[in-house]
Write a protein that holds these residues in place. Structure first.
Motif, mmCIF file in Angstrom:
data_model
loop_
_atom_site.group_PDB
_atom_site.id
_atom_site.type_symbol
_atom_site.label_atom_id
_atom_site.label_comp_id
_atom_site.label_asym_id
_atom_site.label_seq_id
_atom_site.Cartn_x
_atom_site.Cartn_y
_atom_site.Cartn_z
ATOM 1 N N LEU A 292 9.371 0.786 3.014
ATOM 2 C CA LEU A 292 9.680 -0.285 3.967
ATOM 3 C C LEU A 292 9.794 0.260 5.379
ATOM 4 C CD1 LEU A 292 10.357 -3.272 4.330
ATOM 5 C CD2 LEU A 292 12.756 -2.709 3.904
ATOM 6 N N ALA A 293 10.450 1.407 5.547
ATOM 7 C CA ALA A 293 10.599 1.989 6.879
ATOM 8 C C ALA A 293 9.242 2.389 7.464
ATOM 9 C CB ALA A 293 11.527 3.197 6.826
ATOM 10 N N ILE A 294 8.375 2.984 6.653
ATOM 11 C CA ILE A 294 7.057 3.394 7.150
ATOM 12 C C ILE A 294 6.223 2.175 7.522
ATOM 13 C CG2 ILE A 294 4.890 4.497 6.497
ATOM 14 C CD1 ILE A 294 6.459 6.423 4.789
ATOM 15 N N ALA A 295 6.209 1.163 6.662
ATOM 16 C CA ALA A 295 5.395 -0.019 6.926
ATOM 17 C C ALA A 295 5.859 -0.756 8.179
ATOM 18 C CB ALA A 295 5.425 -0.948 5.715
ATOM 19 N N LEU A 296 7.176 -0.960 8.301
ATOM 20 C CA LEU A 296 7.690 -1.662 9.481
ATOM 21 C C LEU A 296 7.433 -0.858 10.753
ATOM 22 C CD1 LEU A 296 11.119 -3.013 8.162
ATOM 23 C CD2 LEU A 296 9.059 -4.330 8.643
ATOM 24 N N SER A 297 7.611 0.457 10.686
ATOM 25 C CA SER A 297 7.441 1.296 11.877
ATOM 26 C C SER A 297 5.988 1.309 12.339
ATOM 27 C CB SER A 297 7.923 2.716 11.586
ATOM 28 O OG SER A 297 9.274 2.724 11.192
ATOM 29 N N THR A 298 5.071 1.587 11.419
ATOM 30 C CA THR A 298 3.666 1.706 11.817
ATOM 31 C C THR A 298 3.085 0.363 12.235
ATOM 32 O OG1 THR A 298 3.061 1.495 9.468
ATOM 33 C CG2 THR A 298 3.257 3.723 10.371
ATOM 34 N N TYR A 299 3.473 -0.718 11.552
ATOM 35 C CA TYR A 299 2.946 -2.041 11.912
ATOM 36 C C TYR A 299 3.439 -2.490 13.281
ATOM 37 C CZ TYR A 299 1.981 -7.064 11.534
ATOM 38 O OH TYR A 299 1.550 -8.344 11.758
ATOM 39 N N THR A 300 4.743 -2.392 13.500
ATOM 40 C CA THR A 300 5.292 -2.816 14.792
ATOM 41 C C THR A 300 4.841 -1.893 15.914
ATOM 42 O OG1 THR A 300 7.227 -3.608 13.575
ATOM 43 C CG2 THR A 300 7.425 -3.476 15.967
ATOM 44 N N ALA A 301 4.632 -0.609 15.604
ATOM 45 C CA ALA A 301 4.194 0.340 16.633
ATOM 46 C C ALA A 301 2.849 -0.034 17.209
ATOM 47 C CB ALA A 301 4.141 1.749 16.044
ATOM 48 N N PHE B 251 13.155 17.541 -1.559
ATOM 49 C CA PHE B 251 12.083 17.395 -2.534
ATOM 50 C C PHE B 251 11.589 15.943 -2.519
ATOM 51 C CE2 PHE B 251 15.003 20.692 -3.846
ATOM 52 C CZ PHE B 251 14.167 21.763 -4.107
ATOM 53 N N LEU B 252 10.260 15.797 -2.545
ATOM 54 C CA LEU B 252 9.631 14.481 -2.518
ATOM 55 C C LEU B 252 8.906 14.251 -3.832
ATOM 56 C CD1 LEU B 252 8.948 11.956 -0.805
ATOM 57 C CD2 LEU B 252 6.910 13.165 -0.015
ATOM 58 N N PHE C 134 0.834 -1.203 0.000
ATOM 59 C CA PHE C 134 0.000 0.000 0.000
ATOM 60 C C PHE C 134 0.867 1.250 0.000
ATOM 61 C CE2 PHE C 134 -1.729 3.398 2.702
ATOM 62 C CZ PHE C 134 -2.822 3.770 1.936
ATOM 63 N N TRP C 135 1.850 1.321 0.878
ATOM 64 C CA TRP C 135 2.707 2.497 0.946
ATOM 65 C C TRP C 135 3.536 2.650 -0.333
ATOM 66 C CZ3 TRP C 135 1.989 6.273 4.161
ATOM 67 C CH2 TRP C 135 1.408 6.028 5.417
ATOM 68 N N TYR C 136 3.973 1.542 -0.896
ATOM 69 C CA TYR C 136 4.844 1.625 -2.068
ATOM 70 C C TYR C 136 4.071 1.933 -3.352
ATOM 71 C CZ TYR C 136 8.454 0.330 -5.439
ATOM 72 O OH TYR C 136 9.367 0.347 -6.464
ATOM 73 N N LEU C 137 2.933 1.261 -3.572
ATOM 74 C CA LEU C 137 2.203 1.389 -4.831
ATOM 75 C C LEU C 137 1.123 2.458 -4.789
ATOM 76 C CD1 LEU C 137 1.785 -2.408 -5.710
ATOM 77 C CD2 LEU C 137 3.506 -0.812 -6.571
ATOM 78 N N ALA C 138 0.427 2.571 -3.661
ATOM 79 C CA ALA C 138 -0.717 3.484 -3.608
ATOM 80 C C ALA C 138 -0.345 4.879 -3.125
ATOM 81 C CB ALA C 138 -1.808 2.903 -2.696
ATOM 82 N N VAL C 139 0.747 5.008 -2.383
ATOM 83 C CA VAL C 139 1.112 6.309 -1.820
ATOM 84 C C VAL C 139 2.320 6.900 -2.551
ATOM 85 C CG1 VAL C 139 1.841 7.533 0.254
ATOM 86 C CG2 VAL C 139 0.140 5.720 0.423
ATOM 87 N N THR D 46 15.666 6.237 -1.665
ATOM 88 C CA THR D 46 14.816 5.514 -2.608
ATOM 89 C C THR D 46 13.412 5.321 -2.040
ATOM 90 O OG1 THR D 46 15.492 3.363 -1.732
ATOM 91 C CG2 THR D 46 16.811 4.300 -3.525
ATOM 92 N N PRO D 47 12.391 5.275 -2.896
ATOM 93 C CA PRO D 47 11.033 5.025 -2.399
ATOM 94 C C PRO D 47 10.885 3.663 -1.747
ATOM 95 C CG PRO D 47 11.103 4.994 -4.803
ATOM 96 C CD PRO D 47 12.415 5.520 -4.348
ATOM 97 N N GLU D 48 11.717 2.699 -2.149
ATOM 98 C CA GLU D 48 11.651 1.378 -1.518
ATOM 99 C C GLU D 48 12.026 1.466 -0.039
ATOM 100 O OE1 GLU D 48 12.086 0.976 -5.819
ATOM 101 O OE2 GLU D 48 13.334 1.994 -4.313
ATOM 102 N N LEU D 49 13.075 2.233 0.264
ATOM 103 C CA LEU D 49 13.477 2.406 1.655
ATOM 104 C C LEU D 49 12.406 3.147 2.445
ATOM 105 C CD1 LEU D 49 15.468 2.343 4.011
ATOM 106 C CD2 LEU D 49 16.591 4.357 3.037
ATOM 107 N N VAL D 50 11.829 4.185 1.861
ATOM 108 C CA VAL D 50 10.792 4.960 2.559
ATOM 109 C C VAL D 50 9.582 4.085 2.848
ATOM 110 C CG1 VAL D 50 9.254 6.940 2.393
ATOM 111 C CG2 VAL D 50 11.589 7.120 1.539
#
Length: 401
Positions: free
Chosen positions: A271-280, A172-173, A149-154, A265-269
């Motif tokens: 992955l970091a968001i998904a792991l952080s929010t899920y584990t949180a 810049f994003l 979701f974070w990688y493809l939809a956002v 890279t967007p892959e790092l962003v």
């Protein structure tokens, strides 16, 4: 009339282990030797079969392949890497990428988890309900789904580089990643870092001295002005004497992309968001349970002393709850590190993707590569557990003192 004695439950595995390890004298030693011989026979049989299969497929065993040329590129590397580098270099690149996303995920998951836990316990009805909805939604969605979701939809829906979202004109994003200024170290960088660590060390010593004086004499020693002056003054002094520690290369739009700066890279962003929010979401429940386990009288005692609610949580409740929070919190840290292997789904070049994936498919050294990957994840888990155990010992030692 005396009741007939109950027969113990039938537990053959428990009886076998007790017979092998709990015996005394020669019987116990013989049982342990027999068990060790059985394990050695199984290990040797597995090794012989694996070697025979490798020979049948004409695959050489051993770690000599690590010196061979990899021949493929990696889209993100914390160290210098080229296609002509060896598989050992690929292993290091993947390991560093795994450690990078794991550290980022652990830090942000901890911060988000504690904030959500405090939100669930807040007397504010709306805040508590929003925090509860976050926990229930995130925990019940698969991590892989959230990652995609974070990688493809956002991130993939962001504008192209020419229409990038600007952050104060220096970052810049866009759909190609997050472009930030590149830090270039100067000659005074080493002394600047030494000044920071020296200031932190002296500040910690002053805080420890103030706490010991409070416990022994009941007299409070105000040290925060001195610590603040140290943390600001020493680094500034190093800048004045030896020059700026770093300069910044700000990205500039040229044509259809940015020149200069550093691209995350967007892959790092993702992955970091998904792991952080899920584990949180799991950490939030762990923290909430630990805080609720502290007797309510502790909160009332803090209020009777005139402390505010944040002060009671910081000084009274959380230090007591940490002893209960640490063991399951450690498990969540380990799960986050291992879940980072899902990066293969979006092409992030972590250890599992570039070494246990691409390198394995090119070399066919399945036994060696899988063994090295297992050893790395085991070592990371042991190091994280040791650090958390040391922190728990430090907390127990402080509370006993």
């Amino acid at each position: 009339m005396a009741a007939a004695p109950r027969r113990p439950p039938f537990r053959p595995l428990a009886r076998l282990m007790r017979a092998l390890s709990g015996g005394t004298g020669w019987k116990g030693i013989a049982g342990q030797l027999a068990f060790a011989a059985l394990l050695a026979w199984l290990a040797s049989d597995i090794a012989i079969n694996a070697r025979a299969n490798l020979q049948a497929q004409h695959i050489a065993s051993g770690f000599g392949f690590l010196s061979g040329t990899a021949g493929f590129s990696v889209n993100q590397a914390l160290i210098r890497y080229a296609e002509a580098d060896t598989y050992l270099r690929v292993f290091v690149v993947g390991l560093l990428n795994t450690l990078l996303v794991s550290v980022i995920g652990i830090v942000f998951a901890t911060l988000i988890g504690f904030a959500v836990a405090l939100g669930r316990l807040s007397p504010n009805w709306l805040l508590a309900r929003l925090a509860g909805a976050y926990v229930e939604i995130i925990r019940n969605l698969p991590l892989l789904f959230q990652l995609l979701f974070w990688y493809l939809a956002v991130l993939a829906a962001l504008p192209n580089p020419r229409q990038s979202l600007s952050v104060f004109g220096i970052a810049f994003l866009n759909n190609r990643g997050f472009v930030v200024p590149h830090v270039m170290l100067e000659q005074g960088a080493g002394l600047f870092v030494i000044a920071i660590f020296a200031a932190i060390a002296v500040a910690l010593l002053m805080m420890v001295h103030a706490r010991r004086r409070l416990y022994r004499n009941g007299k409070r020693l105000t040290v925060w002005p001195f610590t603040l002056a140290l943390l600001i003054g020493l680094p500034l002094l190093s800048i004045v004497l030896f020059g700026a520690p770093a300069s910044f290369d700000v990205p500039v739009l040229r044509g259809f992309n940015f020149a200069g700066g550093t691209r995350v890279t967007p892959e790092l962003v993702a992955l970091a968001i998904a792991l952080s929010t899920y584990t949180a979401a799991f950490i939030a429940e762990i923290v909430r349970g630990g805080l609720l386990a502290v007797p309510k009288g502790q909160m009332e005692a803090g209020a009777s002393l005139g402390l505010s609610r944040p002060a009671i949580l910081r000084l009274v409740i959380i230090p007591q709850a940490m002893r209960l929070i640490l063991p399951p919190l450690t498990n969540q840290y380990l799960n986050l590190t291992k879940n980072s292997s899902l990066a293969v789904a979006i092409g992030y070049p972590d250890l599992f993707s570039v070494f246990a994936g691409t390198a394995l498919s090119q070399t066919g050294q399945a036994v060696e590569i899988i063994a090295m990957t297992m050893a790395v994840y085991l070592a990371i888990s042991l190091v994280v557990s040791a650090l958390m155990n040391f922190y728990g010992w430090h907390i127990d030692r402080g509370q006993r003192a």
